[in-house]
Design a protein around this motif. Structure first.
Motif, PDB file in Angstrom:
ATOM      1  N   ASP A 158       0.820  -1.210   0.000  1.00  0.00           N
ATOM      2  CA  ASP A 158       0.000   0.000   0.000  1.00  0.00           C
ATOM      3  C   ASP A 158       0.854   1.260   0.000  1.00  0.00           C
ATOM      4  O   ASP A 158       0.434   2.311  -0.491  1.00  0.00           O
ATOM      5  CB  ASP A 158      -0.916   0.014   1.226  1.00  0.00           C
ATOM      6  N   GLY A 159       2.062   1.157   0.560  1.00  0.00           N
ATOM      7  CA  GLY A 159       2.936   2.314   0.637  1.00  0.00           C
ATOM      8  C   GLY A 159       3.664   2.642  -0.649  1.00  0.00           C
ATOM      9  O   GLY A 159       4.419   3.616  -0.695  1.00  0.00           O
ATOM     10  N   GLY A 160       3.492   1.840  -1.703  1.00  0.00           N
ATOM     11  CA  GLY A 160       4.100   2.202  -2.986  1.00  0.00           C
ATOM     12  C   GLY A 160       5.097   1.199  -3.498  1.00  0.00           C
ATOM     13  O   GLY A 160       6.129   1.586  -4.047  1.00  0.00           O
ATOM     14  N   ARG A 161       4.807  -0.099  -3.347  1.00  0.00           N
ATOM     15  CA  ARG A 161       5.697  -1.133  -3.865  1.00  0.00           C
ATOM     16  C   ARG A 161       4.867  -2.284  -4.397  1.00  0.00           C
ATOM     17  O   ARG A 161       3.732  -2.478  -3.994  1.00  0.00           O
ATOM     18  CB  ARG A 161       6.643  -1.658  -2.773  1.00  0.00           C
ATOM     19  N   THR A 162       5.464  -3.044  -5.272  1.00  0.00           N
ATOM     20  CA  THR A 162       4.878  -4.301  -5.689  1.00  0.00           C
ATOM     21  C   THR A 162       5.596  -5.402  -4.922  1.00  0.00           C
ATOM     22  O   THR A 162       6.826  -5.496  -4.988  1.00  0.00           O
ATOM     23  CB  THR A 162       5.027  -4.509  -7.200  1.00  0.00           C
ATOM     24  N   VAL A 163       4.861  -6.209  -4.187  1.00  0.00           N
ATOM     25  CA  VAL A 163       5.440  -7.203  -3.287  1.00  0.00           C
ATOM     26  C   VAL A 163       5.043  -8.591  -3.755  1.00  0.00           C
ATOM     27  O   VAL A 163       3.855  -8.857  -3.996  1.00  0.00           O
ATOM     28  CB  VAL A 163       4.972  -6.981  -1.835  1.00  0.00           C
ATOM     29  N   VAL A 164       6.029  -9.466  -3.899  1.00  0.00           N
ATOM     30  CA  VAL A 164       5.811 -10.860  -4.279  1.00  0.00           C
ATOM     31  C   VAL A 164       6.363 -11.737  -3.168  1.00  0.00           C
ATOM     32  O   VAL A 164       7.544 -11.621  -2.816  1.00  0.00           O
ATOM     33  CB  VAL A 164       6.494 -11.194  -5.617  1.00  0.00           C
ATOM     34  N   VAL A 165       5.522 -12.604  -2.617  1.00  0.00           N
ATOM     35  CA  VAL A 165       5.937 -13.452  -1.506  1.00  0.00           C
ATOM     36  C   VAL A 165       5.701 -14.909  -1.870  1.00  0.00           C
ATOM     37  O   VAL A 165       4.596 -15.301  -2.279  1.00  0.00           O
ATOM     38  CB  VAL A 165       5.189 -13.074  -0.204  1.00  0.00           C
ATOM     39  N   VAL A 166       6.746 -15.713  -1.781  1.00  0.00           N
ATOM     40  CA  VAL A 166       6.638 -17.163  -1.937  1.00  0.00           C
ATOM     41  C   VAL A 166       6.390 -17.751  -0.558  1.00  0.00           C
ATOM     42  O   VAL A 166       7.140 -17.473   0.388  1.00  0.00           O
ATOM     43  CB  VAL A 166       7.927 -17.748  -2.551  1.00  0.00           C
ATOM     44  N   THR A 167       5.354 -18.546  -0.421  1.00  0.00           N
ATOM     45  CA  THR A 167       4.980 -19.016   0.911  1.00  0.00           C
ATOM     46  C   THR A 167       4.332 -20.394   0.852  1.00  0.00           C
ATOM     47  O   THR A 167       3.757 -20.786  -0.174  1.00  0.00           O
ATOM     48  CB  THR A 167       4.025 -18.013   1.587  1.00  0.00           C
ATOM     49  N   HIS A 168       4.448 -21.132   1.965  1.00  0.00           N
ATOM     50  CA  HIS A 168       3.697 -22.370   2.147  1.00  0.00           C
ATOM     51  C   HIS A 168       2.446 -22.121   2.971  1.00  0.00           C
ATOM     52  O   HIS A 168       1.554 -22.965   3.035  1.00  0.00           O
ATOM     53  CB  HIS A 168       4.567 -23.422   2.861  1.00  0.00           C
ATOM     54  N   SER A 169       2.419 -20.973   3.650  1.00  0.00           N
ATOM     55  CA  SER A 169       1.309 -20.678   4.543  1.00  0.00           C
ATOM     56  C   SER A 169       0.122 -20.135   3.749  1.00  0.00           C
ATOM     57  O   SER A 169       0.276 -19.297   2.869  1.00  0.00           O
ATOM     58  CB  SER A 169       1.735 -19.655   5.601  1.00  0.00           C
ATOM     59  N   VAL A 170      -1.073 -20.614   4.099  1.00  0.00           N
ATOM     60  CA  VAL A 170      -2.294 -20.144   3.431  1.00  0.00           C
ATOM     61  C   VAL A 170      -3.213 -19.438   4.419  1.00  0.00           C
ATOM     62  O   VAL A 170      -4.385 -19.194   4.110  1.00  0.00           O
ATOM     63  CB  VAL A 170      -3.038 -21.329   2.770  1.00  0.00           C
ATOM     64  N   LEU A 171      -2.679 -19.085   5.602  1.00  0.00           N
ATOM     65  CA  LEU A 171      -3.534 -18.543   6.658  1.00  0.00           C
ATOM     66  C   LEU A 171      -4.031 -17.140   6.339  1.00  0.00           C
ATOM     67  O   LEU A 171      -5.139 -16.766   6.746  1.00  0.00           O
ATOM     68  CB  LEU A 171      -2.756 -18.525   7.983  1.00  0.00           C
ATOM     69  N   ASN A 172      -3.241 -16.353   5.619  1.00  0.00           N
ATOM     70  CA  ASN A 172      -3.587 -14.936   5.452  1.00  0.00           C
ATOM     71  C   ASN A 172      -3.535 -14.503   3.990  1.00  0.00           C
ATOM     72  O   ASN A 172      -3.174 -13.374   3.672  1.00  0.00           O
ATOM     73  CB  ASN A 172      -2.630 -14.080   6.283  1.00  0.00           C
TER      74      ASN A 172
END
Length: 807
Positions: A432-446
């Motif tokens: 939201d602050g002005g970046r494109t964020v890509v996260v690789v994760t195993h977690s599906v909680l959020n």
């Protein structure tokens, strides 16, 4: 009587407000009207038709203002101007009754493009020859290229009068770029007739033309100059400028990765990600998540396909665009012995040009600490932080340079559900602050916090790309656990084929990437060039290394205590002759050879113990810093200088304490002091074995493997040294001994002490008591040191994070 229909006027355009559902005004792909302003929330204002009439409701963090007062809800009875945020440059929209009633079949408008100029980013000031401010040129023929218009910031056009312009960070430059990646005096622009040239003035982070780093280059009307986060383009007497504020698109088209053995790890991955978005990449083990991350960051470029940042080829222009990319690997890129602030200080010194003042670096560090809520932990050691705080500290390192793209590999791995949510909320805020964020994760909680979800199936196939809320409905599963079971059960190729025929593929992949031309040829990417001078990097690395050692009290005590313990053990060698062979012959004892062996093996132990884990334990730090321009020679030499100093002092202390009060060699052969010659032999074997330990540390992939190899190295040093039993004239063993430092160091000591006089099994030619044989041993040790340094550098180079594309 029903209320009249509404329309919203913004940027000279009018949009009808639908009556069938709430209409969201905000920022990002989920808003019906995207105003593109950083102060606007994702869902800032909701306009909807209620039983009482039209109602405007505030849903933001920064507030909604009408006529100077903040409102939470407002009945809409007439025209009203609404300010989205509490600053003067916040986006303003007008809500008013529509002049004509729309038909019943009117459709909900697609999310609008960002309002031009609403981001409020400052234009680049340009001063003419007379020193007066230049006049903006609007609608000139020299309009900016597509590269500039896609940068996500305000694009400005200025009239240039002077024939020479300086570009830099200081306010007395003609073109001032308020960016810590820009040097004080960064570059100069020279005009000769109708043509321009740009000359780099020895800047820290380089000057780029069309993505390629240059020192001196001619500039054409279509050439784009990259300096820090800014892009410049010259059209005759007009300078077009744009600043990358992070609100840029990121597109992947047909990316595939194949190993040298022919195995495909990633197959035909395509998606388009708008600016200020949070993307989660999930999938079972072996689905290619890490391979995709390497392809997206340029660490291992895709063999087929393209990755584009604001329409620019990431691989061909990597040397420039790497400044826009932040990568947080799964392993923390931190020295746990340092405090948070101190770690950030060293990172800032390595990332920013050397001429950035300390006050400016500290100001940026404070900004990052505040953004990631780490102010309270600023002076806390990293190894005492919680898992979430450590991960935020790793993110803080990357945010120092204000990257527009932030990639994270398993940031929530090993965290409890509460910390998992905290980290994902932090990433949502960063997007939201002005970046494109890509996260690789195993977690599906959020996953509900993300704008887009990319699901990879085994074999590197795309099984789904779209909003997370549509994923379970698409897979027809009640939860993500069953979705993962489906991914394991159904062949990846079948899942990919099914997705390509879905409406989600049409809406979220095919339409956004439609019409994007293929890149026919490109130059292979290379490792990033260093950002600062060699001396600056070497100084920072040496100081950081010494600070890490000093902060690790147990390790520091070990380094201090080891020579003392070894000296005490050396004092246990029986006899009264010391290193005097004449006294040994008189007393009929063998203390000189026994004591020499203890000295040489003690030196070898100190050398290898200090270095065998040194490179492998901070490999994640090295790999990440190498990707952003760390000089390999500076890194390696910093280790050599610090470890050489430490092990050299250890060897000297050990030798002197072991020999104090004992007889020294009867005569010297070269430097006039037998004690000094023996001391040089012990220092020599210590330093060379330290270099051998560095080679081993660079070659192994796990620090736990270092200890068994330490024992192996010491056993070899002992067996072939020549002090335990003769190795001379023993085929095979003698040749092996030539490659072992202890053989030559023991020979140096034996030459000085003339141990051939007390040799029980006959003389050794390398022990001949003369200067030539002492110099032979010293020369071989020196040659070994040079070779080991080269080998260590070559082994480290294989870890370079940028690979060439397959032909």
């Amino acid at each position: 009587m029903s209320p009249p229909p509404l329309e919203i006027v913004v940027g000279g355009r009018s949009l009808p407000v639908p009556t069938g559902r709430p209409f969201v005004i905000g920022r990002g792909p989920e808003a019906d009207l995207d105003v593109g302003h950083p102060r606007a929330s994702r869902r800032h204002v909701v306009v909807e038709l209620t039983a009482q009439g039209w109602l405007l409701t505030d849903a933001s963090r920064n507030g909604t203002w009408v006529d100077g007062r903040r409102v939470s809800s407002l009945p809409l009875a007439g025209p009203v101007r609404v300010r989205l945020g509490d600053t003067d440059d916040s986006a303003v929209v007008e809500v008013r009754p529509a002049p004509h009633t729309p038909t019943a079949s009117a459709q909900v408008p697609a999310p609008a493009a960002p309002v031009a100029g609403s981001a409020g980013s400052p234009s680049v000031p340009v001063v003419g020859s007379a020193g007066s401010p230049s006049v903006p040129v609007v609608g000139s023929a020299g309009s900016p290229s597509d590269v500039l218009t896609r940068q996500g910031g305000e694009t400005s056009v200025r009239h240039v009068v002077a024939s020479r312009l300086t570009v830099g960070r200081l306010p007395d430059n003609d073109v001032v770029l308020d960016d810590l990646l820009v040097s004080r005096r960064h570059a100069e622009l020279h005009r000769t007739g109708a043509s321009w040239r740009i000359v780099d003035l020895g800047s820290g982070n380089g000057t780029f033309v069309n993505g390629a780093r240059v020192q001196d280059a001619e500039i054409g009307p279509r050439d784009v100059i990259g300096i820090g986060h800014a892009l410049l383009q010259l059209h005759g007497d007009r300078l077009v400028s744009a600043e990358d504020t992070g609100d840029v698109g990121f597109t992947v088209q047909g990316a595939s990765v194949t190993t040298d053995s022919g195995r495909t790890l990633l197959r035909d991955v395509s998606f388009a990600l708008p600016g200020r978005s949070l993307l989660a990449v999930v999938g079972p083990s072996g689905a290619g998540k890490s391979t995709l991350l390497n392809a997206l960051t340029g660490a291992r470029p895709a063999d087929v396909g393209e990755v584009r940042y604001a329409g620019r080829d990431l691989y061909a222009e990597y040397d420039e665009l790497r400044h826009r990319i932040g990568l947080v690997p799964q392993d923390d890129v931190l020295h746990p012995q340092l405090t948070v602030r101190r770690a950030l200080r060293y990172a800032a010194r390595l990332r920013f040009p050397a001429d950035v003042p300390e006050a400016d670096r500290e100001r940026r560090i404070d900004e990052v600490l505040g953004e990631l809520t780490l102010v309270q932990q600023a002076d806390q050691r990293i190894d005492t932080l919680s898992g979430g705080q450590r991960k935020r500290t790793s993110v803080a390192l990357e945010l120092l340079t204000k990257p527009s793209l932030l990639f994270l590999d398993e940031p929530t791995s090993g965290l409890d559900p509460g910390l998992d949510k905290s980290v994902m909320q932090t990433l949502r805020g960063l997007a939201d602050g002005g970046r494109t964020v890509v996260v690789v994760t195993h977690s599906v909680l959020n996953l509900d916090l993300c704008d887009r979800l990319l699901v990879l199936a085994p074999g590197g196939h795309v099984a789904y790309f779209g909003p997370p809320r549509e994923a379970l409905e698409y897979f027809r599963t009640p939860d993500y656990a069953e979705m993962f079971q489906l991914l394991e059960r159904v062949p990846g190729e079948q899942l990919a084929q099914g997705y390509r025929g879905s409406r989600q593929h049409v809406r979220y992949v095919a339409q956004p990437t439609m019409g994007m031309p293929r890149i026919a040829e490109r130059a292979a990417p290379t490792a990033a060039k260093r950002q600062q001078g060699f001396g600056t990097q070497l100084s920072v690395l040496c100081r950081r290394y010494l600070a890490v050692i000093a902060a690790d009290r147990q390790y520091a005590l070990f380094l201090l205590g080891l020579p003392l313990v070894l000296a005490a053990l050396a004092r246990l060698v029986p006899g009264d002759s010391g290193l005097s062979t004449s006294e040994a012959l008189r007393l009929k004892e063998f203390q000189p050879s026994q004591l020499m062996l203890v000295l040489i093996l003690g030196g070898a132990l100190m050398g290898v113990a200090a270095s065998i884990r040194e490179l492998v334990k901070e490999r994640p730090v090295y790999v990440r810093e190498r990707a952003i321009g760390l000089s390999l020679p500076a890194y390696l030499i910093s280790k050599l200088l610090v470890l050489g100093l430490i092990t050299g002092v250890q060897a000297a202390v050990f030798t002197l304490l072991a020999l104090v009060g004992r007889r020294t060699p009867d005569s010297a052969v070269l430097v006039g002091s037998g004690l000094l010659e023996v001391l040089l032999a012990v220092v020599g074997v210590t330093v060379v074995t330290m270099l051998l330990g560095l080679v081993v540390s660079a070659a192994i992939g796990n620090a736990d493997r270092g200890m068994p190899l330490l024992v192996l190295v010491l056993m070899v040093e002992l067996v072939v040294s020549g002090g335990l039993f003769p190795v001379f004239d023993r085929p095979g063993l003698e040749q092996l001994a030539w490659l072992v430092p202890s053989r030559w160091a023991f020979a140096m000591g034996a030459v000085t002490a003339d141990l051939n006089l007390t040799a029980r099994d006959g003389p050794d030619p390398l022990w001949t008591h003369d200067a030539a044989h002492w110099l032979l041993g010293a020369g071989v040790l020196l040659g070994m040191a040079v070779v080991l340094v080269i080998v260590a550098g070559l082994v480290l180079r294989r870890l370079d994070p940028v690979r060439r594309r397959r032909p």
